[in-house]
Motif scaffolding. Structure first.
Motif, short mmCIF file in Angstrom:
data_model
loop_
_atom_site.label_atom_id
_atom_site.label_comp_id
_atom_site.label_asym_id
_atom_site.label_seq_id
_atom_site.Cartn_x
_atom_site.Cartn_y
_atom_site.Cartn_z
N LYS A 267 60.06 64.93 12.35
CA LYS A 267 58.63 64.94 12.68
C LYS A 267 57.81 65.49 11.51
CE LYS A 267 55.32 66.38 16.16
NZ LYS A 267 55.09 67.06 17.42
N ALA A 268 58.31 66.52 10.87
CA ALA A 268 57.59 67.13 9.73
C ALA A 268 57.42 66.14 8.58
CB ALA A 268 58.33 68.38 9.25
N HIS A 269 58.34 65.20 8.45
CA HIS A 269 58.28 64.23 7.35
C HIS A 269 57.72 62.88 7.79
CE1 HIS A 269 60.34 66.52 4.20
NE2 HIS A 269 61.05 67.05 5.18
N GLY A 270 57.43 62.73 9.07
CA GLY A 270 56.99 61.43 9.57
C GLY A 270 58.09 60.39 9.50
N LYS A 271 59.32 60.83 9.73
CA LYS A 271 60.49 59.96 9.64
C LYS A 271 61.27 60.02 10.94
CE LYS A 271 60.05 58.61 5.37
NZ LYS A 271 59.94 57.20 5.03
N PRO B 93 75.21 52.85 6.95
CA PRO B 93 75.14 52.78 8.41
C PRO B 93 75.15 51.33 8.89
CG PRO B 93 72.98 53.26 7.49
CD PRO B 93 73.94 53.25 6.34
N GLY B 94 75.85 51.11 9.95
CA GLY B 94 75.90 49.77 10.52
C GLY B 94 74.83 49.57 11.57
N SER B 95 74.28 48.38 11.60
CA SER B 95 73.32 48.03 12.64
C SER B 95 73.14 46.51 12.64
CB SER B 95 71.96 48.69 12.39
OG SER B 95 71.04 48.32 13.39
N SER B 96 72.89 45.97 13.81
CA SER B 96 72.55 44.55 13.91
C SER B 96 71.06 44.39 14.21
CB SER B 96 73.40 43.87 14.98
OG SER B 96 73.18 44.49 16.23
N ASN B 97 70.37 45.52 14.37
CA ASN B 97 68.94 45.52 14.68
C ASN B 97 68.15 45.47 13.38
OD1 ASN B 97 66.27 46.60 15.05
ND2 ASN B 97 66.91 47.30 17.07
N PRO B 98 67.39 44.40 13.13
CA PRO B 98 66.64 44.27 11.87
C PRO B 98 65.70 45.45 11.60
CG PRO B 98 66.63 42.18 13.04
CD PRO B 98 67.24 43.20 13.97
N ASP B 99 65.09 46.00 12.64
CA ASP B 99 64.19 47.14 12.45
C ASP B 99 64.97 48.38 11.99
OD1 ASP B 99 61.94 45.67 13.19
OD2 ASP B 99 62.15 46.19 15.31
N HIS B 100 66.14 48.59 12.56
CA HIS B 100 66.96 49.73 12.14
C HIS B 100 67.48 49.54 10.72
CE1 HIS B 100 67.99 50.95 16.57
NE2 HIS B 100 66.75 51.26 16.22
N ILE B 101 67.87 48.33 10.39
CA ILE B 101 68.35 48.06 9.03
C ILE B 101 67.25 48.38 8.03
CG2 ILE B 101 69.11 46.24 7.45
CD1 ILE B 101 70.46 44.93 9.96
N LYS B 102 66.04 47.93 8.29
CA LYS B 102 64.92 48.21 7.40
C LYS B 102 64.65 49.71 7.32
CE LYS B 102 60.05 47.00 6.61
NZ LYS B 102 59.55 48.33 6.38
N GLU B 103 64.62 50.37 8.48
CA GLU B 103 64.38 51.82 8.53
C GLU B 103 65.43 52.59 7.72
OE1 GLU B 103 65.30 54.83 12.00
OE2 GLU B 103 63.39 53.81 12.40
N ASN B 104 66.67 52.13 7.79
CA ASN B 104 67.76 52.81 7.09
C ASN B 104 67.63 52.73 5.57
OD1 ASN B 104 68.92 53.55 9.52
ND2 ASN B 104 70.42 51.89 9.51
N THR B 105 66.80 51.84 5.07
CA THR B 105 66.60 51.74 3.62
C THR B 105 65.41 52.58 3.14
OG1 THR B 105 65.11 49.82 3.70
CG2 THR B 105 67.50 49.38 3.63
N GLU B 106 64.63 53.08 4.05
CA GLU B 106 63.40 53.80 3.70
C GLU B 106 63.66 55.30 3.60
OE1 GLU B 106 60.92 52.25 6.82
OE2 GLU B 106 60.52 50.40 5.70
N ILE C 215 69.05 62.17 8.72
CA ILE C 215 70.50 62.31 8.56
C ILE C 215 70.98 61.56 7.32
CG2 ILE C 215 72.73 61.70 9.58
CD1 ILE C 215 71.38 62.29 12.35
N LEU C 216 70.47 60.37 7.12
CA LEU C 216 70.87 59.60 5.94
C LEU C 216 70.41 60.29 4.66
CD1 LEU C 216 70.20 55.97 7.20
CD2 LEU C 216 72.39 57.16 7.05
N ARG C 217 69.20 60.83 4.68
CA ARG C 217 68.69 61.54 3.50
C ARG C 217 69.51 62.80 3.22
NH1 ARG C 217 66.06 60.50 -1.18
NH2 ARG C 217 66.17 62.54 -2.12
#
Length: 123
Positions: A61-65, A84-97, A71-73
């Protein structure tokens, strides 16, 4: 290491905030070997608990993430490669940010304090 003739380029271990391998990671890295963490979100059956952790959620919340991004950071700042594995396109995109914020030393320490030596998969 004394028993091998070919040094591995990568060692893959279960690594997440509840199972951190804090003594193993620096040793492997000191040997010039890349550490890759699997189950960065705790693995099947444990993801919701880890993503809902109050400490991680507060930092997110403090980082707006999202908690997943924190956890990835955290892993990246420990120089642990995560895929991280995901089949959800939104999660895949989020995991790169993950590259537009950095956890403070205090935040890293707060996550480090969550270690329970709680392994979720035996292999």
């Amino acid at each position: 290491m004394p028993q091998i003739t070919i040094k591995p380029a990568l060692v893959q271990n279960e690594i997440h905030p509840y199972y951190q391998e804090n003594d193993v990671i620096p040793y492997i890295q000191s040997q010039g070997i890349v550490v890759q963490g699997w189950y960065p979100f705790g693995g099947r059956g444990h993801t919701a608990e880890l993503l809902g952790n109050k400490v991680i959620s507060k930092i997110a919340k403090a980082h707006g993430k999202s908690s997943a991004q924190v956890i990835l950071r955290w892993n990246l700042q420990k120089e642990v490669v995560v895929i991280p594995g995901s089949s959800n396109p939104d999660h895949i995109k989020e995991n790169t940010e993950l590259f537009d914020f950095e956890l403070t030393e205090d935040e890293m320490n707060q996550i480090n304090a969550l270690n329970r030596d709680e392994k979720h998969d035996w292999y």
